[in-house]
Design a protein around this motif. Structure first.
Motif, PDB file in Angstrom:
ATOM      1  N   ALA A 183       2.281  -8.833  11.648  1.00  9.12           N
ATOM      2  CA  ALA A 183       2.577  -7.039  11.391  1.00  9.12           C
ATOM      3  C   ALA A 183       1.876  -6.824  10.607  1.00  9.12           C
ATOM      4  O   ALA A 183       1.931  -5.158  10.547  1.00  9.12           O
ATOM      5  N   GLY A 184       0.576  -7.604   9.760  1.00  6.95           N
ATOM      6  CA  GLY A 184       0.191  -7.254   8.863  1.00  6.95           C
ATOM      7  C   GLY A 184      -0.475  -7.433   8.009  1.00  6.95           C
ATOM      8  O   GLY A 184      -1.097  -7.023   6.398  1.00  6.95           O
TER       9      GLY A 184
ATOM     10  N   ALA B  49       8.079  -7.827  -0.066  1.00  6.29           N
ATOM     11  CA  ALA B  49       7.563  -7.408   1.449  1.00  6.29           C
ATOM     12  C   ALA B  49       7.613  -5.321   2.175  1.00  6.29           C
ATOM     13  O   ALA B  49       6.940  -5.094   1.358  1.00  6.29           O
ATOM     14  N   ALA B  50       9.267  -5.131   1.498  1.00  5.02           N
ATOM     15  CA  ALA B  50       9.192  -3.890   1.613  1.00  5.02           C
ATOM     16  C   ALA B  50       9.285  -3.689   0.668  1.00  5.02           C
ATOM     17  O   ALA B  50       9.023  -2.531   0.563  1.00  5.02           O
ATOM     18  N   ALA B  51      10.012  -4.039  -0.493  1.00  4.22           N
ATOM     19  CA  ALA B  51       9.430  -3.538  -1.419  1.00  4.22           C
ATOM     20  C   ALA B  51       8.052  -3.653  -2.715  1.00  4.22           C
ATOM     21  O   ALA B  51       8.062  -2.473  -3.161  1.00  4.22           O
TER      22      ALA B  51
ATOM     23  N   GLY C 298      -1.528  -5.388   3.477  1.00  2.00           N
ATOM     24  CA  GLY C 298      -2.802  -5.804   3.872  1.00  2.00           C
ATOM     25  C   GLY C 298      -3.388  -7.156   3.821  1.00  2.00           C
ATOM     26  O   GLY C 298      -4.215  -7.975   4.371  1.00  2.00           O
ATOM     27  N   GLU C 299      -2.961  -8.155   2.675  1.00  2.00           N
ATOM     28  CA  GLU C 299      -2.868  -8.913   2.387  1.00  2.00           C
ATOM     29  C   GLU C 299      -1.946 -10.070   2.892  1.00  2.00           C
ATOM     30  O   GLU C 299      -0.389  -9.630   3.288  1.00  2.00           O
TER      31      GLU C 299
ATOM     32  N   GLN D 134       9.375 -18.688   8.431  1.00  3.80           N
ATOM     33  CA  GLN D 134       9.757 -18.120   9.666  1.00  3.80           C
ATOM     34  C   GLN D 134       9.317 -16.556   9.492  1.00  3.80           C
ATOM     35  O   GLN D 134       8.180 -15.527   9.885  1.00  3.80           O
ATOM     36  N   ALA D 135       9.708 -16.336   8.407  1.00  3.55           N
ATOM     37  CA  ALA D 135       9.684 -14.319   7.823  1.00  3.55           C
ATOM     38  C   ALA D 135       8.647 -13.790   7.201  1.00  3.55           C
ATOM     39  O   ALA D 135       7.526 -13.179   7.605  1.00  3.55           O
TER      40      ALA D 135
END
Length: 373
Positions: free
Chosen positions: A58-59, A309-311, A63-64, A50-51
């Motif tokens: 959201a992109g 993703a955030a890191a 971008g990948e 789900q994440a």
């Protein structure tokens, strides 16, 4: 002729974009997707998937797009090594998993040697992050934290009880039981029975007879829900009036299916329930609309993918070592568990463990509910 022209155009496009069709970020999810602990594997899988879907919408990561690759370790260390090697061969950069500490610890060494970052939503044994590896992280707490809370709770609430401490001889179960024993003993509480059983055991008659003879009224269990449910049910059937207290390894509604009505009053430690966070209301509803209850480690797995993703965004890179450095230096990161930052070992700075009680919910089914502090 038209077909040939289209094929040529397609080939030219692939070459021109430098193979961008192969630019997916592969995230492996390792856990027990079959076997007695499959309920926990489903939590890890559904949370990560789900994440990934939400982040991709959201992109993606820088971008990948994220692609989830599953590896079924069946809660077995040897199979976990096989899964780890498969992930290496598949080109996985990041792993969310594994569920069991006994699997996560050896698998992490394969990942460390092959440039893969591992973030476990569920493995709580301190050894996982205590070896100085660059690649080990978790979104959950540790057993020395959990055991400390449990031991103090036992001493504060059951100081006159006769307590048995039982574990399943695994790195998780034995480690949690020993940390709880250490904290309880330090607070002046001494157990009357200390035993270990084997995972997969079905008949606990001899153990229950020993506890009855010792007058046990509280059983502290270090292990998973499968054996815990049998111990609860068989203790009730054999006339042992004792409350079982355990840790995060029993946080599956399958416990009630195994133990039956005898599960009522069972206690366990776990982190603050992330499904109760107002920020997660829509996310929880999304899971439920898909027919899945996001209990226990579901949102811990979701948060693990969010953290990667955030890191990666903070590092401006999808290189695993660069992301690992960012995880330790660039936080906190916003996740379903709240804002997460990590220490040098890879352990998260999150609220501590709280106590839950098993009782009937509004739907008439037994489940675990966070106790008021």
């Amino acid at each position: 002729m038209k077909k040939s022209l289209l094929s040529a155009v397609a080939l030219t496009a692939v070459v021109a974009f430098g193979g961008s069709a192969w630019a997916d970020v592969l995230i492996g999810v390792g856990g027990p997707f079959t076997g007695p602990n499959a309920a926990f594997g489903a939590q890890l899988q559904r949370g990560a998937e789900q994440a990934a879907a939400d982040i991709n919408a959201a992109g993606g990561i820088n971008g990948e797009q994220i692609k989830i690759v599953l590896g079924d370790d069946v809660s077995d260390p040897k199979q976990g090594i096989s899964v780890a090697n498969k992930f290496v061969a598949d080109g996985v950069k990041f792993v969310v998993g594994h569920f069991n500490s006994g699997v996560s610890i050896p698998a992490s060494e394969v990942y460390a040697e092959n440039g893969i970052l591992e973030i476990t939503p569920a493995a709580t044994n301190p050894v996982f992050t205590e070896r100085g590896l660059w690649n080990t992280f978790r979104t959950c707490g540790r057993d020395d934290q959990q055991g400390g809370v449990a031991g103090k709770y036992l001493a504060d609430n059951f100081k006159d009880a006769k307590i048995a401490i039982i574990d399943d001889k695994t790195p998780y179960g034995q480690g949690l039981a020993e940390e709880t024993k250490k904290a309880a003993n330090a607070a002046g509480l001494t157990e009357v029975v200390r035993e270990g059983v084997n995972t997969g055991d079905k008949d606990f008659s001899a153990l229950i007879a020993k506890m009855k003879e010792a007058g046990v009224t509280i059983i502290y269990w270090g292990g998973l829900h499968t054996e815990a449910g049998l111990i609860i049910r068989q203790a009730a059937d054999q006339g042992l009036d004792a409350t079982l207290i355990s840790g995060d390894g029993i946080v599956s509604n399958e416990l009630a299916s195994i133990a039956g009505d005898a599960v009522e009053g069972t206690l366990n430690t776990f982190g603050p329930d992330p499904t109760l966070r107002p920020e997660n209301k829509e996310l929880v509803e999304k899971f439920k609309a898909a027919g899945f209850n996001p209990e226990a480690y579901t949102l811990y797995s979701y948060a693990a993918v969010q953290t990667i993703a955030a890191a990666a965004k903070a590092a401006e890179s999808i290189d695993a070592e660069a992301v690992a450095t960012a995880m330790k230096e660039k936080g906190p990161f916003t996740t379903a568990l709240g804002d997460i930052s990590f220490d040098e070992k890879g352990d998260p700075k999150l609220p501590g463990y709280v106590m839950y009680e098993w009782k009937k919910g509004p739907d008439g089914n037994f489940s675990y509910f966070q106790k008021d502090s």
